[in-house]
Design a protein around this motif. Structure first.
Motif, PDB file in Angstrom:
ATOM      1  N   ASN A   1       9.768 -78.645 -14.217  1.00  0.00           N
ATOM      2  CA  ASN A   1       8.675 -77.758 -14.605  1.00  0.00           C
ATOM      3  C   ASN A   1       8.092 -78.088 -15.974  1.00  0.00           C
TER       4      ASN A   1
ATOM      5  N   VAL B   1       5.700 -80.161 -17.094  1.00  0.00           N
ATOM      6  CA  VAL B   1       4.242 -80.199 -17.194  1.00  0.00           C
ATOM      7  C   VAL B   1       3.669 -78.796 -17.015  1.00  0.00           C
ATOM      8  N   ALA B   2       4.173 -78.057 -16.044  1.00  0.00           N
ATOM      9  CA  ALA B   2       3.672 -76.700 -15.810  1.00  0.00           C
ATOM     10  C   ALA B   2       3.931 -75.803 -17.015  1.00  0.00           C
TER      11      ALA B   2
ATOM     12  N   GLU C   1       1.408 -76.767 -19.730  1.00  0.00           N
ATOM     13  CA  GLU C   1       0.080 -76.264 -19.392  1.00  0.00           C
ATOM     14  C   GLU C   1      -0.017 -74.760 -19.632  1.00  0.00           C
ATOM     15  N   HIS C   2       1.022 -74.044 -19.266  1.00  0.00           N
ATOM     16  CA  HIS C   2       1.039 -72.597 -19.458  1.00  0.00           C
ATOM     17  C   HIS C   2       0.995 -72.254 -20.949  1.00  0.00           C
TER      18      HIS C   2
END
Length: 76
Positions: A41, A43-44, A47-48
């Motif tokens: 997770n 990258v996610a 981004e968040h």
């Protein structure tokens, strides 16, 4: 847990950081492989974090509350 699968459990996969909630000694004893996906997770999450920083910089929460409280209507 291993006994309930009757020896059919071959692998335990963990998503996230760490495998401290898996008993490695028991898994090894039953011939079960334990793996984790450390960066699944990454990258996610980045981004968040950027989205939250942008929302704070642009006062998105305050603007949303203003629009909802004002009952603005748009004439097109």
């Amino acid at each position: 847990m291993y006994q309930s699968f009757g020896g059919r459990l071959k692998i335990v996969g963990r998503v996230g950081v760490g495998i401290d909630n898996v008993d490695l000694a028991v898994a090894t004893e039953h011939g079960c492989l334990v793996v984790d996906a450390l960066t699944a997770n990454m990258v996610a999450a980045a981004e968040h974090g950027i989205a939250l920083l942008t929302a704070m910089a642009r006062n998105v929460v305050q603007a949303d509350a203003f629009v909802k409280a004002s009952q603005l209507s748009i004439n097109v």
